[in-house]
Design a protein around this motif. Structure first.
Motif, PDB file in Angstrom:
ATOM      1  N   UNK A  94       0.487  -1.171   0.076  1.00  0.00           N
ATOM      2  CA  UNK A  94       0.170  -0.428   0.076  1.00  0.00           C
ATOM      3  C   UNK A  94       0.648   1.334   0.138  1.00  0.00           C
ATOM      4  N   UNK A  95       0.347   2.164  -1.045  1.00  0.00           N
ATOM      5  CA  UNK A  95       1.398   3.247  -1.355  1.00  0.00           C
ATOM      6  C   UNK A  95       1.149   4.091  -0.155  1.00  0.00           C
ATOM      7  N   UNK A  96       1.941   5.027   0.635  1.00  0.00           N
ATOM      8  CA  UNK A  96       1.439   5.875   1.953  1.00  0.00           C
ATOM      9  C   UNK A  96       0.380   6.832   1.785  1.00  0.00           C
ATOM     10  N   UNK A  97      -0.009   7.053   1.857  1.00  0.00           N
ATOM     11  CA  UNK A  97      -1.142   8.505   1.939  1.00  0.00           C
ATOM     12  C   UNK A  97      -0.478   9.427   2.337  1.00  0.00           C
ATOM     13  N   UNK A  98      -0.016  10.052   0.820  1.00  0.00           N
ATOM     14  CA  UNK A  98      -0.195  11.697   1.531  1.00  0.00           C
ATOM     15  C   UNK A  98      -0.219  12.971   2.057  1.00  0.00           C
ATOM     16  N   UNK A  99       0.129  13.053   2.800  1.00  0.00           N
ATOM     17  CA  UNK A  99      -0.593  14.609   3.826  1.00  0.00           C
ATOM     18  C   UNK A  99      -0.622  15.061   3.585  1.00  0.00           C
ATOM     19  N   UNK A 100      -1.357  16.182   2.906  1.00  0.00           N
ATOM     20  CA  UNK A 100      -1.608  17.822   2.822  1.00  0.00           C
ATOM     21  C   UNK A 100      -0.267  18.686   3.230  1.00  0.00           C
ATOM     22  N   UNK A 101       0.670  18.696   2.332  1.00  0.00           N
ATOM     23  CA  UNK A 101       1.964  19.876   3.355  1.00  0.00           C
ATOM     24  C   UNK A 101       1.785  21.020   3.843  1.00  0.00           C
ATOM     25  N   UNK A 102       1.204  21.412   4.684  1.00  0.00           N
ATOM     26  CA  UNK A 102       1.059  22.832   5.113  1.00  0.00           C
ATOM     27  C   UNK A 102       2.216  23.812   5.133  1.00  0.00           C
ATOM     28  N   UNK A 103       1.098  25.065   4.708  1.00  0.00           N
ATOM     29  CA  UNK A 103       2.189  25.691   3.936  1.00  0.00           C
ATOM     30  C   UNK A 103       2.754  26.482   5.541  1.00  0.00           C
ATOM     31  N   UNK A 104       3.889  26.312   5.516  1.00  0.00           N
ATOM     32  CA  UNK A 104       4.881  27.122   5.933  1.00  0.00           C
ATOM     33  C   UNK A 104       5.695  27.810   6.078  1.00  0.00           C
TER      34      UNK A 104
END
Lengths: 174, 196
Positions: A28-38
């Protein structure tokens, strides 16, 4: 307790790896979490080096400004100047109206879109800065407005969406 | 004479009472004190204050919770319209069919491409050479300056605060005509405002 605590795998025995099953399941492909705009840290630079510098290119012509930004980015790569990011600012649309000669009605002349690209660099040495500016100026195409300035937090904030509700609540609080 | 005094006193007495009664104002005024003051009553007002304070505190807490919730959501970048292809260009299925090229035409094109590559290479080489020459001459000048005076060399090495911000307009195909009278008009900004 002693049985559970024992983790020896008995590699010589035929029962080695008897409980394994994960290798049978599909990967299973690891779910990409939305990268927080910092905001990245803005470096101030030393006495002999400039900190974060923004090279902003603005024009009405999209292709021209896009290609010029690519050229500047490649130039910085070639001259081993560290490029932190290279992004685009949101486009601004302007409606130009002009007054007809005989008549009081404003007539629509054109709808112009202004595009802006920014290349952010760091660690520009004080002796090399004027040379870089000279090179960029000599290859500046027509109609492209160049602006080189220090990077500030306000510049970063201008890229973000405005939050009127949050601002209202914060104003009410104080 | 005594009767007169008595009469006077009586009259004054009588005048005294009505005056006091008059000072009372309307019959709604319960005390004999002045208009706005009243004797401290220990029933309703303090309870009202407590309830108000509680309400205010509850309101403030609610606002703080709202602010926390909004702040939790990360700020988003404004989407850039340049990178989003409008739907009308991807909806239609029409396909452009290019005409077949003759061998002379393709030959001509390949040779043109080669000439362009060569031209660009020469341009790039010239730029690299120019940069190198600039850097070398700068280093030489700094070396000489160092030999001249250490102080000036140190001052020259430092970064120039007046350099940024640096602004320059690109060259134009046609410079502005002198004495040109443009028609009156205005510019309206119709950029779409995104809110989170």
């Amino acid at each position: 307790d002693a049985l559970l605590g024992c983790h020896r795998s008995y590699r010589s025995r035929p029962t080695h790896g008897i409980g394994k099953f994960k290798y049978l399941l599909p990967k299973e492909v690891p779910k990409r979490r939305k990268e927080k705009v910092q905001m990245k840290e803005i470096s101030a630079g030393t006495e002999y080096q400039y900190g974060d510098v923004n090279i902003q290119m603005t024009s009405y012509d999209l292709c021209l400004v896009e290609h010029f930004a690519q050229y500047v980015h490649r130039l910085c790569n070639r001259l081993s100047i560290r490029v932190i990011e290279s992004y685009a600012m949101p486009t601004k649309t302007n409606e130009v109206l002009f007054l007809e000669e005989k008549g009081s009605k404003m007539q629509l002349d054109a709808v112009l879109t202004t595009h802006q690209r920014i290349v952010q660099i760091r660690g520009l040495s004080s002796t090399f800065a004027p040379i870089l500016l000279e090179v960029i100026q000599s290859s500046q195409p027509e109609g492209v407005h160049l602006l080189v300035k220090q990077h500030t937090e306000a510049d970063f904030k201008s890229r973000l969406k405005s939050r009127p509700e949050l601002e209202e609540l914060l104003a009410q609080m104080s | 004479p005594v009767s007169l005094h008595v009469l006077c006193s009586f009259s004054s007495c009588s005048s005294w009472l009505p005056q006091r009664v008059l000072l009372r104002g309307s019959h709604w005024q319960s005390s004999l004190l002045e208009f706005r003051t009243s004797l401290p009553v220990r029933a309703q007002p303090k309870k009202k204050k407590k309830v108000d304070v509680k309400k205010e505190q509850a309101q403030k807490e609610r606002m703080k919770k709202k602010i926390k919730k909004l702040e939790k959501a990360a700020p988003e970048l404004i989407p850039i319209e340049d990178f989003i292809t409008p739907l009308k260009y991807s909806e239609s299925n029409r396909v452009r069919s290019l005409p077949a090229l003759s061998p002379e035409e393709s030959e001509r094109r390949v040779l043109l491409l080669k000439k362009w590559c060569l031209f660009k290479q020469k341009q790039d080489e010239a730029e690299k050479k120019a940069i190198k020459a600039l850097v070398e001459s700068q280093q030489e000048a700094l070396k000489e300056l160092r030999l001249e005076s250490e102080e000036l060399y140190q001052a020259a090495i430092r970064r120039d605060e007046g350099l940024f911000p640096f602004e320059r307009d690109g060259p134009s195909y046609t410079p502005p005509l002198p004495g040109y009278d443009p028609p009156e008009g205005k510019c309206i900004d119709i950029t779409k405002v995104y809110t989170q």
